[in-house]
Design a protein around this motif. Sequence first.
Motif, PDB file in Angstrom:
ATOM      1  N   VAL A  11       8.771  -6.243   9.740  1.00  0.00           N
ATOM      2  CA  VAL A  11       7.710  -7.161   9.302  1.00  0.00           C
ATOM      3  C   VAL A  11       6.460  -6.960  10.164  1.00  0.00           C
ATOM      4  O   VAL A  11       5.351  -6.830   9.658  1.00  0.00           O
ATOM      5  CB  VAL A  11       8.189  -8.629   9.370  1.00  0.00           C
ATOM      6  N   ARG A  12       6.662  -6.907  11.492  1.00  0.00           N
ATOM      7  CA  ARG A  12       5.526  -6.735  12.404  1.00  0.00           C
ATOM      8  C   ARG A  12       4.780  -5.447  12.116  1.00  0.00           C
ATOM      9  O   ARG A  12       3.563  -5.414  12.018  1.00  0.00           O
ATOM     10  CB  ARG A  12       6.025  -6.647  13.860  1.00  0.00           C
ATOM     11  N   TYR A  13       5.540  -4.360  12.003  1.00  0.00           N
ATOM     12  CA  TYR A  13       4.932  -3.038  11.870  1.00  0.00           C
ATOM     13  C   TYR A  13       4.411  -2.800  10.452  1.00  0.00           C
ATOM     14  O   TYR A  13       3.465  -2.056  10.243  1.00  0.00           O
ATOM     15  CB  TYR A  13       5.982  -1.975  12.232  1.00  0.00           C
ATOM     16  N   GLY A  14       5.060  -3.449   9.477  1.00  0.00           N
ATOM     17  CA  GLY A  14       4.698  -3.206   8.088  1.00  0.00           C
ATOM     18  C   GLY A  14       3.550  -4.060   7.566  1.00  0.00           C
ATOM     19  O   GLY A  14       2.938  -3.727   6.548  1.00  0.00           O
ATOM     20  N   SER A  15       3.230  -5.171   8.241  1.00  0.00           N
ATOM     21  CA  SER A  15       2.244  -6.119   7.700  1.00  0.00           C
ATOM     22  C   SER A  15       0.894  -5.492   7.389  1.00  0.00           C
ATOM     23  O   SER A  15       0.313  -5.758   6.339  1.00  0.00           O
ATOM     24  CB  SER A  15       2.031  -7.273   8.685  1.00  0.00           C
ATOM     25  N   SER A  16       0.401  -4.685   8.294  1.00  0.00           N
ATOM     26  CA  SER A  16      -0.921  -4.091   8.078  1.00  0.00           C
ATOM     27  C   SER A  16      -0.897  -3.224   6.821  1.00  0.00           C
ATOM     28  O   SER A  16      -1.862  -3.187   6.067  1.00  0.00           O
ATOM     29  CB  SER A  16      -1.344  -3.272   9.296  1.00  0.00           C
ATOM     30  N   VAL A  17       0.219  -2.543   6.611  1.00  0.00           N
ATOM     31  CA  VAL A  17       0.342  -1.690   5.418  1.00  0.00           C
ATOM     32  C   VAL A  17       0.438  -2.554   4.166  1.00  0.00           C
ATOM     33  O   VAL A  17      -0.114  -2.203   3.119  1.00  0.00           O
ATOM     34  CB  VAL A  17       1.575  -0.772   5.537  1.00  0.00           C
ATOM     35  N   ILE A  18       1.121  -3.695   4.272  1.00  0.00           N
ATOM     36  CA  ILE A  18       1.230  -4.581   3.105  1.00  0.00           C
ATOM     37  C   ILE A  18      -0.165  -4.994   2.636  1.00  0.00           C
ATOM     38  O   ILE A  18      -0.476  -4.931   1.450  1.00  0.00           O
ATOM     39  CB  ILE A  18       2.084  -5.824   3.432  1.00  0.00           C
ATOM     40  N   PHE A  19      -1.028  -5.396   3.572  1.00  0.00           N
ATOM     41  CA  PHE A  19      -2.401  -5.769   3.194  1.00  0.00           C
ATOM     42  C   PHE A  19      -3.075  -4.634   2.436  1.00  0.00           C
ATOM     43  O   PHE A  19      -3.700  -4.839   1.391  1.00  0.00           O
ATOM     44  CB  PHE A  19      -3.226  -6.115   4.427  1.00  0.00           C
ATOM     45  N   ASN A  34      -8.738   4.198  -4.631  1.00  0.00           N
ATOM     46  CA  ASN A  34      -9.526   4.185  -3.406  1.00  0.00           C
ATOM     47  C   ASN A  34      -8.774   4.882  -2.286  1.00  0.00           C
ATOM     48  O   ASN A  34      -8.036   4.264  -1.537  1.00  0.00           O
ATOM     49  CB  ASN A  34      -9.870   2.739  -3.016  1.00  0.00           C
ATOM     50  N   LEU A  35      -8.994   6.194  -2.163  1.00  0.00           N
ATOM     51  CA  LEU A  35      -8.408   6.932  -1.039  1.00  0.00           C
ATOM     52  C   LEU A  35      -9.166   6.628   0.247  1.00  0.00           C
ATOM     53  O   LEU A  35      -8.813   7.110   1.310  1.00  0.00           O
ATOM     54  CB  LEU A  35      -8.447   8.443  -1.307  1.00  0.00           C
ATOM     55  N   VAL A 218      -3.513   5.583  12.200  1.00  0.00           N
ATOM     56  CA  VAL A 218      -2.699   6.789  12.006  1.00  0.00           C
ATOM     57  C   VAL A 218      -2.201   6.977  10.559  1.00  0.00           C
ATOM     58  O   VAL A 218      -1.009   7.150  10.316  1.00  0.00           O
ATOM     59  CB  VAL A 218      -1.482   6.825  12.948  1.00  0.00           C
ATOM     60  N   GLY A 219      -3.113   6.896   9.600  1.00  0.00           N
ATOM     61  CA  GLY A 219      -2.735   7.230   8.221  1.00  0.00           C
ATOM     62  C   GLY A 219      -2.118   6.114   7.405  1.00  0.00           C
ATOM     63  O   GLY A 219      -1.657   6.341   6.286  1.00  0.00           O
ATOM     64  N   ARG A 220      -2.110   4.865   7.928  1.00  0.00           N
ATOM     65  CA  ARG A 220      -1.515   3.765   7.161  1.00  0.00           C
ATOM     66  C   ARG A 220      -2.194   3.565   5.805  1.00  0.00           C
ATOM     67  O   ARG A 220      -1.558   3.196   4.828  1.00  0.00           O
ATOM     68  CB  ARG A 220      -1.606   2.460   7.950  1.00  0.00           C
ATOM     69  N   GLY A 221      -3.519   3.802   5.757  1.00  0.00           N
ATOM     70  CA  GLY A 221      -4.249   3.618   4.511  1.00  0.00           C
ATOM     71  C   GLY A 221      -3.766   4.586   3.438  1.00  0.00           C
ATOM     72  O   GLY A 221      -3.658   4.229   2.269  1.00  0.00           O
ATOM     73  N   PHE A 222      -3.444   5.803   3.844  1.00  0.00           N
ATOM     74  CA  PHE A 222      -2.949   6.798   2.880  1.00  0.00           C
ATOM     75  C   PHE A 222      -1.519   6.452   2.464  1.00  0.00           C
ATOM     76  O   PHE A 222      -1.134   6.616   1.312  1.00  0.00           O
ATOM     77  CB  PHE A 222      -3.024   8.206   3.467  1.00  0.00           C
ATOM     78  N   VAL A 223      -0.737   5.975   3.436  1.00  0.00           N
ATOM     79  CA  VAL A 223       0.621   5.537   3.119  1.00  0.00           C
ATOM     80  C   VAL A 223       0.560   4.433   2.063  1.00  0.00           C
ATOM     81  O   VAL A 223       1.333   4.424   1.102  1.00  0.00           O
ATOM     82  CB  VAL A 223       1.342   5.025   4.401  1.00  0.00           C
ATOM     83  N   ALA A 224      -0.399   3.534   2.226  1.00  0.00           N
ATOM     84  CA  ALA A 224      -0.534   2.419   1.280  1.00  0.00           C
ATOM     85  C   ALA A 224      -0.802   2.926  -0.134  1.00  0.00           C
ATOM     86  O   ALA A 224      -0.221   2.423  -1.097  1.00  0.00           O
ATOM     87  CB  ALA A 224      -1.647   1.479   1.740  1.00  0.00           C
ATOM     88  N   VAL A 225      -1.650   3.944  -0.251  1.00  0.00           N
ATOM     89  CA  VAL A 225      -1.938   4.493  -1.580  1.00  0.00           C
ATOM     90  C   VAL A 225      -0.654   5.035  -2.210  1.00  0.00           C
ATOM     91  O   VAL A 225      -0.357   4.783  -3.385  1.00  0.00           O
ATOM     92  CB  VAL A 225      -3.010   5.607  -1.494  1.00  0.00           C
ATOM     93  N   ALA A 226       0.142   5.736  -1.411  1.00  0.00           N
ATOM     94  CA  ALA A 226       1.406   6.273  -1.923  1.00  0.00           C
ATOM     95  C   ALA A 226       2.356   5.135  -2.294  1.00  0.00           C
ATOM     96  O   ALA A 226       3.055   5.200  -3.308  1.00  0.00           O
ATOM     97  CB  ALA A 226       2.049   7.169  -0.873  1.00  0.00           C
ATOM     98  N   PRO A 271       9.331   7.259   5.255  1.00  0.00           N
ATOM     99  CA  PRO A 271       8.479   6.666   4.222  1.00  0.00           C
ATOM    100  C   PRO A 271       7.930   7.695   3.245  1.00  0.00           C
ATOM    101  O   PRO A 271       7.830   7.424   2.047  1.00  0.00           O
ATOM    102  CB  PRO A 271       7.344   6.014   5.004  1.00  0.00           C
ATOM    103  N   TYR A 272       7.602   8.875   3.769  1.00  0.00           N
ATOM    104  CA  TYR A 272       6.997   9.893   2.915  1.00  0.00           C
ATOM    105  C   TYR A 272       8.044  10.495   1.988  1.00  0.00           C
ATOM    106  O   TYR A 272       7.807  10.702   0.798  1.00  0.00           O
ATOM    107  CB  TYR A 272       6.335  10.959   3.793  1.00  0.00           C
ATOM    108  N   VAL A 273       9.223  10.777   2.554  1.00  0.00           N
ATOM    109  CA  VAL A 273      10.312  11.331   1.753  1.00  0.00           C
ATOM    110  C   VAL A 273      10.693  10.338   0.650  1.00  0.00           C
ATOM    111  O   VAL A 273      10.879  10.696  -0.508  1.00  0.00           O
ATOM    112  CB  VAL A 273      11.538  11.634   2.644  1.00  0.00           C
ATOM    113  N   LEU A 274      10.761   9.080   1.045  1.00  0.00           N
ATOM    114  CA  LEU A 274      11.113   8.025   0.102  1.00  0.00           C
ATOM    115  C   LEU A 274      10.131   8.003  -1.068  1.00  0.00           C
ATOM    116  O   LEU A 274      10.524   7.949  -2.236  1.00  0.00           O
ATOM    117  CB  LEU A 274      11.070   6.679   0.827  1.00  0.00           C
TER     118      LEU A 274
END
Lengths: 304, 380
Positions: A11-19, A34-35, A218-226, A271-274
């Motif tokens: 939850v702590r680490y994932g919250s920023s990505v959830i937003f 929006n990349l 460190v790439g969270r924004g791109f992870v979010a797009v995926a 996360p990427y493999v998933l």
Amino acid sequence: MFIEDVFSGAVRYGSSVIFATQGEVISERAGVINLGMEGSMLCGALAAFATASATGSAVLGIFAGVAAGAVLAALHAFLVLWRGANQLASGLAISFLGLGLTAALGVSFVSKQITGLGAIEIPVLSDIPIIGPGLFAQDILTYLALILPFILVFLLARTRWGLVLRATGERPEVARAYGYDPRRVRAVATTIGGALGGLGGSQLVLAYTLNWVENVTVGRGFVAVALVIFGAWKPVQAAIGGLVFGAALSLQLQLQARGVDVSIWLLQMTPYVLTLLVLTITSRRQSQQIPEGLKAVFGGGKAA
Amino acid sequence: MNLTRHMRRASAAAAAALALTTTMAACGSDSSDSASADGGKTTATIGVLYVGPHTDYGYNQAAYEGIQELKKEMPDVKVLEAENVPETAEASRVMEKMIKDGATVIIPTSYGHYQPAVEVAAKHPDVIFLHQGGPKAIKPNLGTYFGQIYEAQYLTGMAAGLSTKSNKLGYVVAFPIPQTLLNINAFELGAKSVNPKVKTNVVFTANWCDPAKQTEATKSLLDQGADVISQHQDCTKTVVETTERAGAMSVGYHADASSLAPKGWLTGSVWNWGPLYTKMVKAALSGDFASSPYAGVYRVGIEDPTIALAPFGKAVSADTKAKVEAAEAKMRSGELKAFTGPIKNQAGKVVIPAGESPDAASLEATDYLVEGVVGNIPQS
């Protein structure tokens, strides 16, 4: 307890990505990929940290972070909707702009100390085994990250705003027939999306690391797009993707701290493999879920 | 056609944004030229590259502070400095620019600046390169230097072993490379020398400076009951602050971060590069660099002022302080070595036989963790 620790970490680490996933859902449901989300997160993170450092108020930092994320996304909206720029090219350029800009402007903040957003423990609930500490002993922004996907589901499905947004993303001519300018709707949606990315960046530095360094996201924004594709453009599913992203890291670290032999390289890729796996397996279903307006951009189908 | 016009507009917009970005990034990494303080005559120019910002409470801050001391010692030397220089072709570009601006000595301070330095050095045989931590010297104009900081880490391990109440120490590490493994091993051996029950739990983050991962890694160790956290990261602030907020004790690394942990600071292994930088640059400017030791692979141990202990914090008892200082004196005189056999690895196999103290070169090939360390070296 192991599962409890992993879940809290997720939850702590994932919250920023959830937003960021929620912001991207809004943007893409209106028909704009929006990349530049990574750029919005970085600018949000720096603006939040710098403001908290200068004023001593983490709450003011949140507002600054949201504004910075929104400004960057508005630039993307302008380039794409008014200047006819390619969505993917513009998004990438915006992300690199955010990276370079924050690296340059952020140097003097690296050593600064801030008072972050403290945890607000909810009595009784935070004592529930396994999920209690993760869900009910967090800071205000993390609570918001957990609630937001449900709010968004409601807004998209049950409100006029949601209807217009979805119509714009699926059939802009329908929205136009009802008197809405699709371009304006898309611009607003993209900007709100970026604001949420900025909020994600704010959560990262104000509630979690309490530190700014170059490329802190460190790439969270791109992870979010995926993850939005992984979540089939549905807010709650995308948010679950964010939690899985957090859990992959948290699991890996908790196992390591217990002396279990794990491959950190493999878990880093989780996360990427998933996402790739989901894309491969469900591509047919996914391509049915994709907002019509995005098909032209992805090239996965005929343009609307 | 409409489409072509759109595409032209799109590429123009993207190009503009990219150009702006590149300019901004360049602003970030380009140097703040600092001429000699008195504005007097400049006898020589040197160039220094840092991989990160000089305020990271870590590796770059330590190098930066060393250079500031050099500037004081050699006021007539002009120093060109560049921060945030990536370990890519960008490093070569920065070095070439410094040489163009008159630098005759280049100090690339990051391990990853090694390859670019080797390339630029081959093109400029008249410029001397002093690389921090590189594996090999290349005649005639590239030498490498570093310090055996694990010897100080043995002493900080003693402080941790004497201060812990849970007998569990935590170590947040970036990558499993010989230097990090040596530090972890020395830390656990130092701790065990004063507290046989103590264990060190290790977590690898696979990144030199990622505050989010550092936070989570520190929390995972604290969750396991570790009450002293040490680290091997480039930027150290996040781990120290996270530890302090949890009410646990900190052992720092690279630079003194005691101000970040007023309650829990124990001590730390820190670099004091000033004297060595000054000696090396003097040798490089003397005209006879090739015959100086710095033209080769130059390594210093704890007997040299380059390696030091950070000041002790309030959390350290007088007794602990006395014991650590006594051991420090013995190490500086050569009487005590961090690695003296018998030393067993995690599997219980003797890796250093009884009575033996391997030299620095053979220790630099360390590929194991010692008995008492909990955690695994991640295999690729």
